[in-house]
Design a protein around this motif. Structure first.
Motif, PDB file in Angstrom:
ATOM      1  N   LEU A  82     -18.713  -3.136  46.513  1.00  0.00           N
ATOM      2  CA  LEU A  82     -18.005  -1.899  46.170  1.00  0.00           C
ATOM      3  C   LEU A  82     -16.500  -2.135  46.024  1.00  0.00           C
ATOM      4  O   LEU A  82     -15.855  -1.584  45.126  1.00  0.00           O
ATOM      5  N   VAL A  83     -15.946  -2.957  46.909  1.00  0.00           N
ATOM      6  CA  VAL A  83     -14.508  -3.262  46.845  1.00  0.00           C
ATOM      7  C   VAL A  83     -14.176  -3.998  45.547  1.00  0.00           C
ATOM      8  O   VAL A  83     -13.195  -3.682  44.863  1.00  0.00           O
ATOM      9  N   PHE A  84     -14.998  -4.969  45.188  1.00  0.00           N
ATOM     10  CA  PHE A  84     -14.770  -5.710  43.949  1.00  0.00           C
ATOM     11  C   PHE A  84     -14.908  -4.805  42.724  1.00  0.00           C
ATOM     12  O   PHE A  84     -14.113  -4.890  41.781  1.00  0.00           O
ATOM     13  N   ILE A  85     -15.911  -3.934  42.735  1.00  0.00           N
ATOM     14  CA  ILE A  85     -16.097  -2.991  41.624  1.00  0.00           C
ATOM     15  C   ILE A  85     -14.897  -2.067  41.515  1.00  0.00           C
ATOM     16  O   ILE A  85     -14.399  -1.783  40.411  1.00  0.00           O
ATOM     17  N   MET A  86     -14.402  -1.583  42.668  1.00  0.00           N
ATOM     18  CA  MET A  86     -13.232  -0.707  42.664  1.00  0.00           C
ATOM     19  C   MET A  86     -12.015  -1.429  42.102  1.00  0.00           C
ATOM     20  O   MET A  86     -11.255  -0.861  41.305  1.00  0.00           O
ATOM     21  N   ALA A  87     -11.810  -2.693  42.494  1.00  0.00           N
ATOM     22  CA  ALA A  87     -10.664  -3.468  42.011  1.00  0.00           C
ATOM     23  C   ALA A  87     -10.716  -3.639  40.503  1.00  0.00           C
ATOM     24  O   ALA A  87      -9.722  -3.420  39.802  1.00  0.00           O
ATOM     25  N   PHE A  88     -11.890  -4.012  39.985  1.00  0.00           N
ATOM     26  CA  PHE A  88     -12.020  -4.178  38.539  1.00  0.00           C
ATOM     27  C   PHE A  88     -11.948  -2.838  37.811  1.00  0.00           C
ATOM     28  O   PHE A  88     -11.504  -2.773  36.661  1.00  0.00           O
ATOM     29  N   GLY A  89     -12.381  -1.767  38.479  1.00  0.00           N
ATOM     30  CA  GLY A  89     -12.248  -0.434  37.899  1.00  0.00           C
ATOM     31  C   GLY A  89     -10.780  -0.042  37.736  1.00  0.00           C
ATOM     32  O   GLY A  89     -10.394   0.531  36.707  1.00  0.00           O
TER      33      GLY A  89
END
Length: 223
Positions: free
Chosen positions: A19-26
């Motif tokens: 989730l953290v990685f997805i948020m960062a790329f988002g």
């Protein structure tokens, strides 16, 4: 009589990391869509200083573009620190509580350092020089943070990677930061030499001492 069994809290899970990685790329994708031209110039920073020349006003430091990528930078460096701690046996890379602690510490450290820099710069009457110097330094460090993000993903999800790879990445970051300082000093050498004494005091107080004490604390604490 009902027997109550207490179970330990489980903090080691991969879900929060994804989730953290997805948020960062988002955040990166959103920033790119809103500031398309500026983001394109930023991605070419390693090949050209066009971005630094165009956005050299210190007011850009507080803009949404800089703040968005600053958040990504904090996520990237915080998770890399957690991977290092896991590598040295001081924590787990899947412990979300540890990540929050590191994330909070990194933000507190950077913002406190920034505030103290402003105070000292005002005291030494070198505000303009420090603002320009910091803007360039922050820009390149944000760039390094973005480059580090995919490396974090590789280091986390691929367990077969050699154990000394995180240390090699750390040494590379340190070397890049030293080169960044040399490059920044070269760019502002006229302004620096005109106020050399105050700049040396500033450099020793805020650019060398904090990292030295952190290194000393970490190495002594690990004995």
């Amino acid at each position: 009589m009902t027997e109550h069994v207490l179970h330990p809290r489980i903090t080691d899970t991969n879900d929060w990391v994804t989730l953290v990685f997805i948020m960062a790329f988002g955040i990166i994708a959103l920033t790119k869509s809103v500031y398309e031209n500026r983001f394109e110039d930023f991605t070419k920073l390693i090949f050209s200083d066009k971005y630094v020349r165009i956005y050299r006003d210190s007011s850009h430091l507080m803009g949404m573009f800089s703040i968005s990528l600053f958040i990504v930078q904090i996520i990237s460096f915080s998770f890399f620190i957690q991977i290092l701690l896991n590598n040295f046996g001081f924590g787990s890379k899947t412990d979300w509580v540890l990540f929050i602690q590191i994330f909070t510490f990194v933000i507190y450290f950077i913002l406190s350092k920034f505030l103290i820099e402003k105070i000292i710069a005002t005291t030494f009457k070198i505000e303009e020089l420090v603002e320009q110097f910091n803007l360039q330094k922050v820009t390149y460090r944000t760039y390094i943070g973005l480059l580090l993000l995919p490396i974090d993903i590789i280091l986390f999800y691929y367990e077969s990677i050699l154990k000394n790879i995180p240390q090699l990445v750390l040494y590379s970051i340190i070397v890049l930061n030293v080169l960044l300082y040399v490059y920044s000093i070269k760019n502002y050498r006229k302004e620096i030499f005109s106020k050399l004494f105050y700049f040396i005091l500033y450099l020793c107080t805020l650019e060398i001492a904090p990292y030295y004490f952190m290194y000393y604390w970490f190495t002594k604490g690990s004995v």
